[in-house]
Structures are given as structure tokens and as C-alpha cells.
Design a protein around this motif. Structure first.
Motif, PDB file in Angstrom:
ATOM      1  N   ALA A 103       0.749  -1.205   0.044  1.00  0.00           N
ATOM      2  CA  ALA A 103      -0.179   0.025   0.143  1.00  0.00           C
ATOM      3  C   ALA A 103       0.750   1.434  -0.044  1.00  0.00           C
ATOM      4  O   ALA A 103       1.714   1.361   0.779  1.00  0.00           O
ATOM      5  CB  ALA A 103      -0.755  -0.043   1.155  1.00  0.00           C
ATOM      6  N   GLU A 104       0.508   2.114  -0.972  1.00  0.00           N
ATOM      7  CA  GLU A 104       1.136   3.650  -0.727  1.00  0.00           C
ATOM      8  C   GLU A 104       0.309   4.498  -0.282  1.00  0.00           C
ATOM      9  O   GLU A 104      -1.033   4.491  -0.483  1.00  0.00           O
ATOM     10  CB  GLU A 104       0.839   4.139  -2.121  1.00  0.00           C
ATOM     11  N   VAL A 105       0.480   4.904   1.042  1.00  0.00           N
ATOM     12  CA  VAL A 105      -0.425   5.410   2.075  1.00  0.00           C
ATOM     13  C   VAL A 105       0.288   7.114   2.413  1.00  0.00           C
ATOM     14  O   VAL A 105       1.507   7.118   2.679  1.00  0.00           O
ATOM     15  CB  VAL A 105      -0.682   4.530   3.242  1.00  0.00           C
ATOM     16  N   MET A 106      -0.691   7.744   2.748  1.00  0.00           N
ATOM     17  CA  MET A 106      -0.285   9.113   2.980  1.00  0.00           C
ATOM     18  C   MET A 106       0.503   9.075   4.490  1.00  0.00           C
ATOM     19  O   MET A 106       1.433   9.844   4.587  1.00  0.00           O
ATOM     20  CB  MET A 106      -1.511  10.004   3.117  1.00  0.00           C
ATOM     21  N   ASP A 107      -0.061   8.233   5.218  1.00  0.00           N
ATOM     22  CA  ASP A 107       0.717   8.213   6.552  1.00  0.00           C
ATOM     23  C   ASP A 107       2.129   8.087   6.619  1.00  0.00           C
ATOM     24  O   ASP A 107       3.117   8.758   7.215  1.00  0.00           O
ATOM     25  CB  ASP A 107       0.258   7.126   7.637  1.00  0.00           C
ATOM     26  N   GLU A 108       2.544   7.205   5.608  1.00  0.00           N
ATOM     27  CA  GLU A 108       3.916   6.921   5.564  1.00  0.00           C
ATOM     28  C   GLU A 108       4.662   7.924   4.708  1.00  0.00           C
ATOM     29  O   GLU A 108       5.758   8.105   4.951  1.00  0.00           O
ATOM     30  CB  GLU A 108       4.189   5.576   5.010  1.00  0.00           C
ATOM     31  N   ALA A 109       3.783   8.454   3.797  1.00  0.00           N
ATOM     32  CA  ALA A 109       4.521   9.433   2.784  1.00  0.00           C
ATOM     33  C   ALA A 109       4.830  10.973   3.304  1.00  0.00           C
ATOM     34  O   ALA A 109       5.292  11.240   2.872  1.00  0.00           O
ATOM     35  CB  ALA A 109       3.710   9.529   1.425  1.00  0.00           C
ATOM     36  N   SER A 110       4.032  11.048   4.627  1.00  0.00           N
ATOM     37  CA  SER A 110       4.104  12.463   4.957  1.00  0.00           C
ATOM     38  C   SER A 110       4.319  12.607   6.578  1.00  0.00           C
ATOM     39  O   SER A 110       4.162  13.766   6.954  1.00  0.00           O
ATOM     40  CB  SER A 110       2.665  12.923   4.622  1.00  0.00           C
ATOM     41  N   TYR A 111       4.789  11.549   7.408  1.00  0.00           N
ATOM     42  CA  TYR A 111       4.873  11.629   8.598  1.00  0.00           C
ATOM     43  C   TYR A 111       6.244  12.604   8.955  1.00  0.00           C
ATOM     44  O   TYR A 111       6.456  13.273  10.054  1.00  0.00           O
ATOM     45  CB  TYR A 111       5.077  10.499   9.450  1.00  0.00           C
ATOM     46  N   VAL A 112       7.115  12.427   7.983  1.00  0.00           N
ATOM     47  CA  VAL A 112       8.254  13.614   8.010  1.00  0.00           C
ATOM     48  C   VAL A 112       7.940  14.146   6.494  1.00  0.00           C
ATOM     49  O   VAL A 112       7.536  13.400   5.585  1.00  0.00           O
ATOM     50  CB  VAL A 112       9.626  13.347   8.106  1.00  0.00           C
ATOM     51  N   ARG A 113       8.578  15.206   5.994  1.00  0.00           N
ATOM     52  CA  ARG A 113       8.316  15.804   4.655  1.00  0.00           C
ATOM     53  C   ARG A 113       9.501  15.373   3.689  1.00  0.00           C
ATOM     54  O   ARG A 113      10.496  15.834   3.371  1.00  0.00           O
ATOM     55  CB  ARG A 113       8.559  17.297   4.642  1.00  0.00           C
ATOM     56  N   HIS A 114       9.400  14.043   3.376  1.00  0.00           N
ATOM     57  CA  HIS A 114      10.259  13.331   2.396  1.00  0.00           C
ATOM     58  C   HIS A 114      10.674  14.073   1.442  1.00  0.00           C
ATOM     59  O   HIS A 114       9.608  14.584   0.743  1.00  0.00           O
ATOM     60  CB  HIS A 114       9.768  11.913   2.257  1.00  0.00           C
ATOM     61  N   ASP A 158       3.774 -11.830 -11.426  1.00  0.00           N
ATOM     62  CA  ASP A 158       4.236 -12.801 -12.415  1.00  0.00           C
ATOM     63  C   ASP A 158       4.504 -14.176 -11.758  1.00  0.00           C
ATOM     64  O   ASP A 158       4.571 -15.118 -12.534  1.00  0.00           O
ATOM     65  CB  ASP A 158       5.540 -12.133 -13.134  1.00  0.00           C
ATOM     66  N   ASP A 159       5.091 -14.076 -10.742  1.00  0.00           N
ATOM     67  CA  ASP A 159       5.378 -15.252  -9.985  1.00  0.00           C
ATOM     68  C   ASP A 159       4.155 -16.189  -9.423  1.00  0.00           C
ATOM     69  O   ASP A 159       4.486 -17.184  -8.566  1.00  0.00           O
ATOM     70  CB  ASP A 159       6.458 -15.017  -8.657  1.00  0.00           C
ATOM     71  N   GLY A 160       3.209 -15.582  -9.427  1.00  0.00           N
ATOM     72  CA  GLY A 160       1.747 -16.265  -9.157  1.00  0.00           C
ATOM     73  C   GLY A 160       1.342 -15.976  -8.001  1.00  0.00           C
ATOM     74  O   GLY A 160       0.336 -16.694  -7.340  1.00  0.00           O
ATOM     75  N   TRP A 161       1.749 -14.846  -7.346  1.00  0.00           N
ATOM     76  CA  TRP A 161       0.962 -14.248  -5.930  1.00  0.00           C
ATOM     77  C   TRP A 161      -0.049 -13.320  -6.219  1.00  0.00           C
ATOM     78  O   TRP A 161      -0.068 -12.743  -7.339  1.00  0.00           O
ATOM     79  CB  TRP A 161       1.900 -13.514  -5.258  1.00  0.00           C
ATOM     80  N   GLN A 162      -1.058 -13.631  -5.405  1.00  0.00           N
ATOM     81  CA  GLN A 162      -2.179 -12.694  -5.597  1.00  0.00           C
ATOM     82  C   GLN A 162      -1.932 -11.335  -4.814  1.00  0.00           C
ATOM     83  O   GLN A 162      -1.439 -11.356  -3.654  1.00  0.00           O
ATOM     84  CB  GLN A 162      -3.398 -13.237  -4.953  1.00  0.00           C
ATOM     85  N   VAL A 163      -1.933 -10.086  -5.290  1.00  0.00           N
ATOM     86  CA  VAL A 163      -1.276  -8.931  -4.859  1.00  0.00           C
ATOM     87  C   VAL A 163      -2.515  -8.045  -4.680  1.00  0.00           C
ATOM     88  O   VAL A 163      -3.154  -7.823  -5.721  1.00  0.00           O
ATOM     89  CB  VAL A 163      -0.288  -8.307  -5.349  1.00  0.00           C
ATOM     90  N   ALA A 164      -2.708  -7.521  -3.589  1.00  0.00           N
ATOM     91  CA  ALA A 164      -3.897  -6.378  -3.303  1.00  0.00           C
ATOM     92  C   ALA A 164      -2.975  -5.237  -3.125  1.00  0.00           C
ATOM     93  O   ALA A 164      -2.304  -4.828  -2.120  1.00  0.00           O
ATOM     94  CB  ALA A 164      -4.633  -6.612  -2.059  1.00  0.00           C
ATOM     95  N   TYR A 165      -2.885  -4.373  -4.141  1.00  0.00           N
ATOM     96  CA  TYR A 165      -2.132  -3.299  -4.220  1.00  0.00           C
ATOM     97  C   TYR A 165      -2.782  -2.005  -4.159  1.00  0.00           C
ATOM     98  O   TYR A 165      -3.823  -1.769  -4.914  1.00  0.00           O
ATOM     99  CB  TYR A 165      -1.277  -3.295  -5.461  1.00  0.00           C
ATOM    100  N   SER A 166      -2.523  -1.187  -3.138  1.00  0.00           N
ATOM    101  CA  SER A 166      -3.381   0.239  -3.007  1.00  0.00           C
ATOM    102  C   SER A 166      -2.302   1.172  -3.629  1.00  0.00           C
ATOM    103  O   SER A 166      -1.454   1.335  -3.091  1.00  0.00           O
ATOM    104  CB  SER A 166      -3.854   0.645  -1.578  1.00  0.00           C
TER     105      SER A 166
END
Ligand SMILES: Cc1cc2nc3c(=O)[nH]c(=O)nc-3n(C[C@H](O)[C@H](O)[C@H](O)COP(=O)(O)OP(=O)(O)OC[C@H]3O[C@@H](n4cnc5c(N)ncnc54)[C@H](O)[C@@H]3O)c2cc1C
Ligand code: SF4
Length: 508
Positions: free
Chosen positions: A32-43, A64-72
Motif C-alpha cells: 500500500a502507498e499511503v499518506m501516513d507513511e509518505a508524510s510523517y516527515v516531509r520526505h 508474475d510469480d503467481g502471487w495474488q497481490v492487493a495493491y493500493s
């Protein structure tokens, strides 16, 4: 069968990561790409773009390797914008009852996972050579936790540069042969630069729209964003720069940002490269006669020595470590760390490079920006947040002990046996910065006096009670005491006046 979620964080992009090893392909991988991680400091925008692009490519690779990925994606409508929030949302969606995770490299996230209302199993991150237990056992009962002894254990454990039970070449450490001043010419063209593909371009547009106002240039963007590219950079470095890595490890130059450095910390810390793979490649270059022992030993020491030791300290010392302030420094971080004008060429160059590349090498971080902050008495928490934000390789487990401990002495001497402070003489010896500076490095007092010269004595004088008894600093105090009193008074008064101007935000 019960579905489990497998959390893969942005800095865990390895198919060998512990949580994936524990899982099977009926489980659902959550990224997951999430704002909490992207903004807890001003990266730095480059750092965010690097991670999002590398995450998207890694998710494709898993599929491609056969995993089911839930990507946000960050701009998905139903994204809750936090890691726990996304885990709960996916648990609902897939009717999952538990989560497999690899322990995050930050106390904040570890406790967020512990506090989840569904069971989260946090497995130790096996990408590191020393486990928490091994480091704790090593540290147990020692008065001083010196990296050098820990490093020797890591050499024995990995067998790297070992000749039976003896160190290759007869010595554990070849630093004596390293650390030459800046060369006249550098015959290495810098790291491999990768042209953004469609995935990267999409991420760059997203980051530009959402984080374009943060400190740091997003473009040109040249980082590797998958394992194959990162490996190409590693090979490029080993072949073309490693032989001189040791010699010029501590040198700094106006017109060369990268010298003979690896530019691999982004990739190592995100999981695109494995530390042992990197060290073995360097060792092979030595065995093939392509790189000298001083370079290879020095390089391997940075990875299995410093990098592992620093991580060990972070986890040994606990969640309060990044907030420590042993010297009670309270000054705010000067604006020139965020790009405001300064007449100090060394700082201006290090900050400019940081803004453009999200990278500075170790000595720029330690002996220029770090040294100045320590001499000027800047609050170490502000210094820590700056380093965490501006460097693309910065995660708390590695950044905090380097900044709070090694660079700011705010842990009271756990990482460093004495504060890393120097006058302008050191910077002048190791770089060509002073030649084009407004200040004069040879002037100890007066209008043109290098601020590092003024503040050096000011710092030692201010902290005399704490450092006078340190045998490694006795010589400095003797030199100070031998100075004539009038001169000492002038140096201190001018140092105070400089700090006063700094407080008022005047151009310094
Ligand atoms: C104040 C300060 C903050 C720092 N913050 C970070 C950070 O957030 N993330 C980070 O990875 N490094 C950090 N470092 C350590 C070091 O500066 C970087 O690892 C290095 O500059 C990365 O560039 P490179 O890959 O070109 O390294 P090279 O000079 O080529 O060294 C090779 C590798 O050795 C490892 N290494 C070297 N020194 C250290 C060290 N002290 N701690 C951990 N690993 C080390 C890195 O993985 C690096 O990639 C910091 C140092 C200081 C003084
Ligand atoms: S003279 Fe002082 S401030 Fe100027 S570049 Fe040299 S060390 Fe930095």
C-alpha cells in the motif's frame, strides 16, 4: 482454507523477505502507498517516487510469480491512507483472519502492527546478518559498544575476507591506508542512471502533483527501481569505482558529488540488493586481483560492520532513542538546511546536492551538515527529522543512530566515543570547498573567520565539564588552554556573536 494477508512494506522489496517465506500462494499479499507513511516527515520527492515506483514493479514481479497481490495506489478512492487501515480493509475484503508481516524498521510501525485488532505475526527481518538476539548477546556486559569488535564477529560469522580464522592479509582493518584528501581528478563518471520507464513516469506525475512543494528536486530522476537495475549499479560500482573507494572515501569536491561511492544504500535498504550479495561481489573483485584489500575491506566493513551495528543499536536502545538530547541542545534548525542562502560554501554545496539528488555521502553528512549542527547546538530531534526526510536511503533504524548517536552525540556516547566536531581545517584538508568560500579557513577570528573555526572552540568551551575528562579530547583542551587569554576571549565572543546572528536568521 483460511486466507492470510502477507504485508510487504515499501522497504521490504525482496522475494526472500521473511513474511513471504512464511506464506504460500493461497495468501494475499498486501502492499500500500499511503499518506501516513509518505508524510510523517516531509520526505524528499525523489525518495517517495523511488519507493512507489519500486513497489509497483515489485508487485508486478510477485504477480508474475503467481502471487495474488492487493495493491493500493495513493490516489485510489477507497485508500484509508494508513498501513493498519489498509490491512483492515483487505482483511474485510478477503475475509482474512491474520496477517504475516516482516518486522518493520521503525518502532512506530512495529507498535501500530502490535495494536491491530487482528493477529499480526511479525517475523524477524532475515535480510540482516545479525539477529536482535545476537546483537544483544554481543552487547551484554560490555562497557562500550565499539563497532570494531562487533565487526570482527561479523567477519567470522560470514567468512568474508577470512583466511581460516585469521583476517585476510593479516589485519582486520585497513583504514590506515584510506582517507586521502580530494584528488585532482576523478576517473569515475558516477552511478548508473536509469531513464524512467512508463511505470516510473506515472509515479513521477503523481509525486509531482501531491508532493511537489516539498524540499527536493523530483527530476531528473535516475534511480534504479527494480532488482535488475540495482544489480547493474552494483556491478558498475564494483568494476569502476571500488578499487579507489577506500582511498577517497572521506574526500569531498565542489564538482563531484559521488566520487568513488557505491550509491547503493537506497537499494540495500529497500530490499533491491542483499547485503551479503554486495559484500561477496566486492570480495570476488579482491580475489580476482581487481580491487586492493584496503578498498574491499573498507567497503565490506561499512556494510557488515557499520550498517549492522547501527541497526543493532537502534533495536537495543528502544523507541525513545531518536528523541535523546544528552547535550541539551535547543536551537532550531537553520533555514539554510532547507535551501536558504548561506555563505558557507561547504554547507551550501552539501545542501544543494541533497536537494537535487536526495543523496550526500557519509563525510558530507557527518563532517559538514552534522558537524555544523552539533557545533551550533541545534536540537538533535530537528536534525534527525531533517536527515530522515531528505535522504532517499533514510529509514529510522539506520538514520537515527547515525544522526542522533554518531553525528550529534545526543545519546551521550553510545555510538561515538567522542563528538564528531572539527574546525574548518578538516574540511579544508579533505575537500576543495574552502577555496571558493566567502570565509577564510585560515582565519581564526575576524569578519572572515570560518564559522567552523569559531564554533569549534565555543562548543568545547561550552561542554568542558562533560568532555574534559575524555582521553580522546584531552589534547584539544590542552591546545585551547595554551592559547593566550585575550585570544580565547575574542574567539568566544565572536563565536557567540555568530550564534546570535544565526538565531536572528541573518545571512551567515
Ligand atoms: C548523520 C548521518 C545520517 C545518515 N543517515 C543514513 C540513512 O538514513 N540511511 C543510510 O543508509 N545511511 C545513512 N548514513 C550512513 C552513510 O552516510 C550512508 O549509508 C552512505 O552515505 C550511503 O551512500 P553510499 O551507498 O554511496 O555508501 P558507500 O560510501 O558506498 O558505502 C557503502 C555502504 O555501506 C553502508 N554504510 C556505510 N556507512 C554506514 C553507516 N554509518 N550506517 C549504515 N550503513 C552504512 C551503506 O549501506 C552504504 O551503501 C548516515 C550517516 C550520517 C553521518
Ligand atoms: S571556509 Fe569554513 S565555511 Fe567555508 S567551506 Fe571551508 S570550512 Fe566551510
Amino acid at each position: 482454507m483460511v486466507t492470510r494477508l502477507v504485508l510487504v512494506l515499501g522497504d521490504q522489496l525482496s522475494t526472500d523477505i521473511a513474511a513471504l517465506r512464511e506464506a504460500d500462494k493461497s495468501d494475499v499479499v498486501v502492499m500500500a502507498e499511503v499518506m501516513d507513511e509518505a508524510s510523517y516527515v516531509r520526505h524528499h520527492p525523489k525518495k517517495i517516487a523511488f519507493l512507489f515506483a519500486a513497489m509497483r514493479k515489485f508487485a508486478d514481479r510477485l504477480r508474475d510469480d503467481g502471487w495474488q497481490v492487493a495493491y493500493s495506489r495513493l490516489d485510489d478512492d477507497n485508500n484509508s491512507q494508513s498501513i493498519p487501515g489498509e490491512l483492515l480493509r483487505r482483511a474485510d475484503e478477503y475475509d482474512a483472519k491474520e496477517v504475516l508481516a516482516t518486522e518493520p524498521g521503525e518502532w512506530r510501525l512495529i507498535s501500530a502492527l502490535e495494536d491491530m485488532p487482528i493477529p499480526v505475526h511479525q517475523f524477524q527481518d532475515t535480510r540482516f546478518i545479525a539477529s536482535h538476539k545476537e546483537f544483544e548477546d554481543w552487547a551484554d556486559g560490555r562497557k562500550q559498544l565499539r563497532m570494531e569488535y562487533f565487526y570482527r564477529d561479523m567477519r567470522r560469522k560470514t567468512g568474508l575476507l577470512m583466511d581460516g580464522d585469521k583476517p585476510e592479509g593479516g589485519k582486520w582493518n585497513y583504514d590506515h591506508d584510506n582517507r586521502k584528501p580530494a584528488p585532482d581528478e576523478v576517473d569515475f563518471g558516477g552511478p548508473m542512471q536509469f531513464t524512467p520507464d512508463n511505470t516510473v513516469e506515472q509515479v513521477l506525475d503523481l509525486v509531482e502533483a501531491r508532493f511537489g512543494n516539498s524540499f527536493g528536486d523530483l527530476r531528473p530522476f535516475w534511480f534504479a527501481t527494480d532488482q535488475g537495475q540495482a544489480r547493474r549499479q552494483l556491478t558498475h560500482f564494483i568494476k569502476n569505482a571500488l578499487p579507489k573507494f577506500g582511498d577517497f572515501q572521506d574526500a569531498m569536491m565542489n564538482d563531484n558529488r559521488f566520487l568513488y561511492h557505491g550509491l547503493i544504500s537506497f537499494y540495500l535498504n529497500a530490499g533491491l540488493l542483499d547485503p551479503l550479495e554486495v559484500c561477496r561481489a566486492a570480495e570476488e573483485a579482491y580475489q580476482a586481483g581487481d580491487a586492493p584489500i584496503n578498498a574491499v575491506e573498507g567497503f565490506i566493513r561499512q556494510i557488515i560492520g557499520w550498517r549492522e551495528y547501527i541497526r543493532g543499536i537502534y533495536f537495543l536502545e528502544g523507541p525513545d532513542y531518536p528523541r535523546r538530547n544528552a547535550l541539551n541542545h535547543q536551537r532550531g534548525l537553520p533555514d539554510f538546511y532547507w535551501g536558504a542562502e548561506t555563505r558557507m560554501n561547504c554547507i551550501a554545496k552539501a545542501v544543494q546536492q541533497t536537494r537535487e539528488e536526495a543523496y550526500a555521502h557519509h563525510i558530507q553528512r557527518l563532517m559538514v551538515t552534522g558537524n555544523f549542527a552539533l557545533l551550533a547546538g541545534v536540537n538533535p530531534t530537528e536534525v534527525h527529522e531533517w536527515y530522515l526526510a531528505v535522504y532517499a536511503d533514510a529509514y529510522e533504524w539506520v538514520e537515527a543512530p547515525n544522526t542522533v548517536g554518531m553525528s550529534q552525540f545526543a545519546d551521550g556516547g553510545i555510538v561515538a566515543s567522542k563528538p564528531y566536531v572539527s574546525s574548518g581545517a578538516y574540511i579544508n584538508k579533505m575537500s576543495d570547498y574552502c577555496k571558493s568560500c566567502h570565509y577564510s579557513v585560515s582565519a581564526k577570528t575576524g569578519e572572515k573567520a570560518c564559522p567552523f573555526n569559531l564554533l569549534y572552540w565555543n562548543f568545547l568551551n561550552r561542554h568542558r565539564d562533560r568532555f574534559e575528562g575524555n582521553p580522546r579530547m584531552a589534547q584539544m583542551y590542552r591546545t585551547w588552554d595554551r592559547m593566550d587569554k585575550d585570544r580565547r576571549d575574542t574567539v568566544l565572543a565572536e563565536g557567540d556573536a555568530f550564534l546570535d546572528r544565526l538565531s536572528k536568521g541573518e545571512l551567515v
